[in-house]
Design an enzyme around this catalytic site. Structure first.
Site, PDB file in Angstrom:
ATOM      1  N   ALA A  41       0.864  -1.164  -0.028  1.00 28.05           N
ATOM      2  CA  ALA A  41      -0.045   0.129   0.086  1.00 28.05           C
ATOM      3  C   ALA A  41       0.926   1.105  -0.028  1.00 28.05           C
ATOM      4  O   ALA A  41       1.981   1.242   0.292  1.00 28.05           O
ATOM      5  CB  ALA A  41      -0.862  -0.113   1.124  1.00 28.05           C
ATOM      6  N   GLY A  96       0.689  -4.993   0.806  1.00 26.87           N
ATOM      7  CA  GLY A  96      -0.234  -5.099  -0.037  1.00 26.87           C
ATOM      8  C   GLY A  96      -0.033  -5.906  -1.563  1.00 26.87           C
ATOM      9  O   GLY A  96      -0.802  -6.324  -2.258  1.00 26.87           O
ATOM     10  N   GLU A 104      -0.064  -9.463  -0.848  1.00 25.15           N
ATOM     11  CA  GLU A 104      -1.448  -9.659  -0.574  1.00 25.15           C
ATOM     12  C   GLU A 104      -2.226  -9.836  -1.851  1.00 25.15           C
ATOM     13  O   GLU A 104      -3.196 -10.530  -2.258  1.00 25.15           O
ATOM     14  CB  GLU A 104      -2.056  -8.640   0.345  1.00 25.15           C
ATOM     15  CG  GLU A 104      -1.460  -8.792   1.721  1.00 25.15           C
ATOM     16  CD  GLU A 104      -2.099  -7.866   2.531  1.00 25.15           C
ATOM     17  OE1 GLU A 104      -1.702  -6.620   2.516  1.00 25.15           O
ATOM     18  OE2 GLU A 104      -2.725  -8.066   3.499  1.00 25.15           O
ATOM     19  N   GLU A 106       4.320  -5.187   7.253  1.00 20.49           N
ATOM     20  CA  GLU A 106       3.557  -4.488   7.947  1.00 20.49           C
ATOM     21  C   GLU A 106       3.737  -4.315   9.333  1.00 20.49           C
ATOM     22  O   GLU A 106       3.608  -2.960   9.870  1.00 20.49           O
ATOM     23  CB  GLU A 106       2.168  -4.800   7.896  1.00 20.49           C
ATOM     24  CG  GLU A 106       1.450  -4.357   6.579  1.00 20.49           C
ATOM     25  CD  GLU A 106       1.363  -5.459   5.533  1.00 20.49           C
ATOM     26  OE1 GLU A 106       2.244  -6.542   5.755  1.00 20.49           O
ATOM     27  OE2 GLU A 106       1.099  -5.622   4.511  1.00 20.49           O
TER      28      GLU A 106
HETATM   29  N1  CO8 Z   1       4.514   3.162  -0.418  1.00 19.57           N
HETATM   30  C1  CO8 Z   1       5.018   4.534  -0.915  1.00 19.57           C
HETATM   31  N2  CO8 Z   1       5.971   4.635  -1.434  1.00 19.57           N
HETATM   32  C2  CO8 Z   1       6.938   3.510  -1.651  1.00 19.57           C
HETATM   33  C3  CO8 Z   1       6.596   2.339  -1.266  1.00 19.57           C
HETATM   34  C4  CO8 Z   1       5.473   2.197  -0.609  1.00 19.57           C
HETATM   35  N3  CO8 Z   1       4.989   1.119  -0.098  1.00 19.57           N
HETATM   36  N4  CO8 Z   1       7.610   1.604  -1.417  1.00 19.57           N
HETATM   37  C5  CO8 Z   1       8.586   2.287  -2.091  1.00 19.57           C
HETATM   38  N5  CO8 Z   1       8.198   3.601  -2.348  1.00 19.57           N
HETATM   39  C6  CO8 Z   1       8.851   4.633  -2.833  1.00 19.57           C
HETATM   40  C7  CO8 Z   1      10.070   5.078  -2.033  1.00 19.57           C
HETATM   41  O1  CO8 Z   1       9.474   6.133  -0.834  1.00 19.57           O
HETATM   42  C8  CO8 Z   1      10.874   5.823  -2.915  1.00 19.57           C
HETATM   43  O2  CO8 Z   1      10.360   6.844  -3.319  1.00 19.57           O
HETATM   44  P1  CO8 Z   1      11.216   8.242  -3.382  1.00 19.57           P
HETATM   45  O3  CO8 Z   1      12.400   7.944  -4.764  1.00 19.57           O
HETATM   46  O4  CO8 Z   1      10.379   9.558  -3.741  1.00 19.57           O
HETATM   47  O5  CO8 Z   1      12.008   8.555  -2.086  1.00 19.57           O
HETATM   48  C9  CO8 Z   1      10.818   4.967  -3.945  1.00 19.57           C
HETATM   49  O6  CO8 Z   1       9.441   4.323  -3.823  1.00 19.57           O
HETATM   50  C10 CO8 Z   1      12.012   3.941  -4.317  1.00 19.57           C
HETATM   51  O7  CO8 Z   1      11.945   3.140  -3.182  1.00 19.57           O
HETATM   52  P2  CO8 Z   1      13.426   3.185  -2.305  1.00 19.57           P
HETATM   53  O8  CO8 Z   1      14.182   4.204  -2.502  1.00 19.57           O
HETATM   54  O9  CO8 Z   1      12.944   2.810  -0.807  1.00 19.57           O
HETATM   55  O10 CO8 Z   1      13.941   1.653  -2.913  1.00 19.57           O
HETATM   56  P3  CO8 Z   1      14.806   0.786  -2.290  1.00 19.57           P
HETATM   57  O11 CO8 Z   1      15.581  -0.171  -3.397  1.00 19.57           O
HETATM   58  O12 CO8 Z   1      15.968   1.576  -1.500  1.00 19.57           O
HETATM   59  O13 CO8 Z   1      14.215  -0.057  -1.333  1.00 19.57           O
HETATM   60  C11 CO8 Z   1      12.007  -1.442  -0.723  1.00 19.57           C
HETATM   61  C12 CO8 Z   1      12.943  -0.884  -1.880  1.00 19.57           C
HETATM   62  C13 CO8 Z   1      12.794  -2.430   0.425  1.00 19.57           C
HETATM   63  C14 CO8 Z   1      11.031  -2.120  -1.412  1.00 19.57           C
HETATM   64  C15 CO8 Z   1      11.609  -0.030   0.138  1.00 19.57           C
HETATM   65  O14 CO8 Z   1      11.305   0.797  -0.584  1.00 19.57           O
HETATM   66  C16 CO8 Z   1      10.615  -0.433   1.171  1.00 19.57           C
HETATM   67  O15 CO8 Z   1      10.791  -0.940   2.051  1.00 19.57           O
HETATM   68  N6  CO8 Z   1       9.313  -0.124   0.896  1.00 19.57           N
HETATM   69  C17 CO8 Z   1       8.265  -0.266   1.835  1.00 19.57           C
HETATM   70  C18 CO8 Z   1       7.801  -1.716   1.723  1.00 19.57           C
HETATM   71  C19 CO8 Z   1       6.715  -1.834   2.637  1.00 19.57           C
HETATM   72  O16 CO8 Z   1       6.682  -1.545   3.894  1.00 19.57           O
HETATM   73  N7  CO8 Z   1       5.387  -2.300   2.286  1.00 19.57           N
HETATM   74  C20 CO8 Z   1       4.335  -2.492   3.128  1.00 19.57           C
HETATM   75  C21 CO8 Z   1       3.480  -1.131   2.965  1.00 19.57           C
HETATM   76  S1  CO8 Z   1       2.051  -1.565   4.161  1.00 19.57           S
HETATM   77  C22 CO8 Z   1       0.707  -2.317   3.328  1.00 19.57           C
HETATM   78  O17 CO8 Z   1       0.949  -2.561   2.291  1.00 19.57           O
HETATM   79  C23 CO8 Z   1      -0.460  -2.519   4.209  1.00 19.57           C
HETATM   80  C24 CO8 Z   1      -1.566  -2.899   3.396  1.00 19.57           C
HETATM   81  C25 CO8 Z   1      -2.674  -3.136   4.027  1.00 19.57           C
HETATM   82  C26 CO8 Z   1      -3.136  -1.573   4.179  1.00 19.57           C
HETATM   83  C27 CO8 Z   1      -4.610  -1.663   4.591  1.00 19.57           C
HETATM   84  C28 CO8 Z   1      -5.234  -0.309   5.096  1.00 19.57           C
HETATM   85  C29 CO8 Z   1      -4.900   0.886   4.006  1.00 19.57           C
END
Ligand code: CO8
Length: 260
Positions: free
Chosen positions: A66, A111, A114, A134
């Protein structure tokens, strides 16, 4: 509806939906969920569609979860509503009459994992990484992960993923049955298209009935599931596709199914 964050390409019986927010690693913001919902309306209303493939744009990510930038403002009620909203969209994929294949390259997190779980089959590239991180954000999966994952891989491994937030590489995902197959990244699209062609060569009514028998059947004790299978089997007998499929075999030719 014009889409900003997804692309839906229909090619004969194949519908291919791509999540396209590469700058955010294809994270699902609420608008993207709305667009997916609209695309599912389109697919559901099109009886010519026999298979849906879902993928993410680019090699780095299927869907990284998400969109976290939309989540900090959530409170109890809005969080409940947001989880239900996403669950509803993913349940539509799960329950869609045509089968759905998730084609995953790169990150399938939160997500995104999922979303893959809501598909009927998952083909991963060898650089796929799946996880439910999460808990690291102080929440739990809200788009079906705590329910679909243990049903697929068993509660032990599911709990390890849900509670540790550990990322699982493709080979490990394959070993626990989280994905069906792992293929070299550069071959992912070709392999998925080949699988799609294999599936779509079969009787369209049988495809829908096969999905219903397996998925609906799992909701019942064995006896009820067997009764469902018998009813669906019976419903296919007498169809033009059944006559055509069996005649084609006996006449040693390729079947020409009409979905009737
Ligand atoms: N949401 C928003 N932006 C994201 C997300 C995300 N999930 N993942 C990556 N991005 C963005 C980063 O912020 C970054 O943006 P910017 O260039 O503007 O800074 C860009 O994508 C590239 O990401 P990274 O620079 O972080 O890339 P890396 O190669 O260093 O890292 C990762 C890749 C490991 C995937 C890292 O981006 C990460 O950990 N992302 C988050 C993963 C995560 O925690 N996902 C779970 C989210 S919560 C969820 O899914 C809940 C679902 C249920 C919700 C129910 C109610 C709404």
């Amino acid at each position: 509806m014009p889409y900003e964050n997804i692309e839906l390409v229909k090619d004969a019986a194949l519908a291919w939906l791509t999540i396209k927010r590469p700058k955010a690693l294809n994270a699902l913001n609420f608008q993207t969920l709305d667009e997916m919902d609209a695309a599912l309306n389109d697919i559901e209303g099109d009886s010519a569609i026999g298979l849906l493939v879902i993928s993410g744009d680019g090699p780095k990510s299927f869907v990284a979860g998400a969109d976290i930038s939309e989540l900090p403002k959530l409170e109890g009620d809005s969080g409940l509503g947001a989880a239900r909203r996403g669950q509803g969209v993913f349940a539509r994929i799960d329950n869609l009459p045509p089968p759905a294949v998730g084609a995953g390259d790169g990150f399938a997190l939160g997500g995104g994992c999922e979303l893959a779980l809501a598909c009927d089959m998952r083909i991963a590239s060898d650089n796929a990484v799946l996880g439910l991180p999460e808990v690291k954000l102080g929440v739990i999966p809200g788009y079906g992960g705590t329910q679909r994952l243990p049903r697929l891989v068993g509660p032990g491994f599911a709990l390890e993923m849900v509670l540790s937030g550990r990322m699982v590489k493709a080979d490990e995902a394959l070993s626990v049955g989280l994905v069906n197959r792992v293929v070299p990244a550069e071959e992912l699209e070709a392999v998925v298209r080949e699988l799609a062609a294999q599936i779509l060569a079969n009787g369209p009514l049988a495809l829908r009935a096969g999905k219903e028998a397996v998925k609906e059947g799992l909701q019942h004790p064995l006896g009820g599931g067997l009764e469902l299978e018998a009813r669906l089997f019976g419903s296919l007998c007498g169809t033009a596709d059944q006559k055509e499929g069996m005649s084609a075999f006996l006449e040693k030719r390729k079947a020409d199914f009409k979905g009737e």
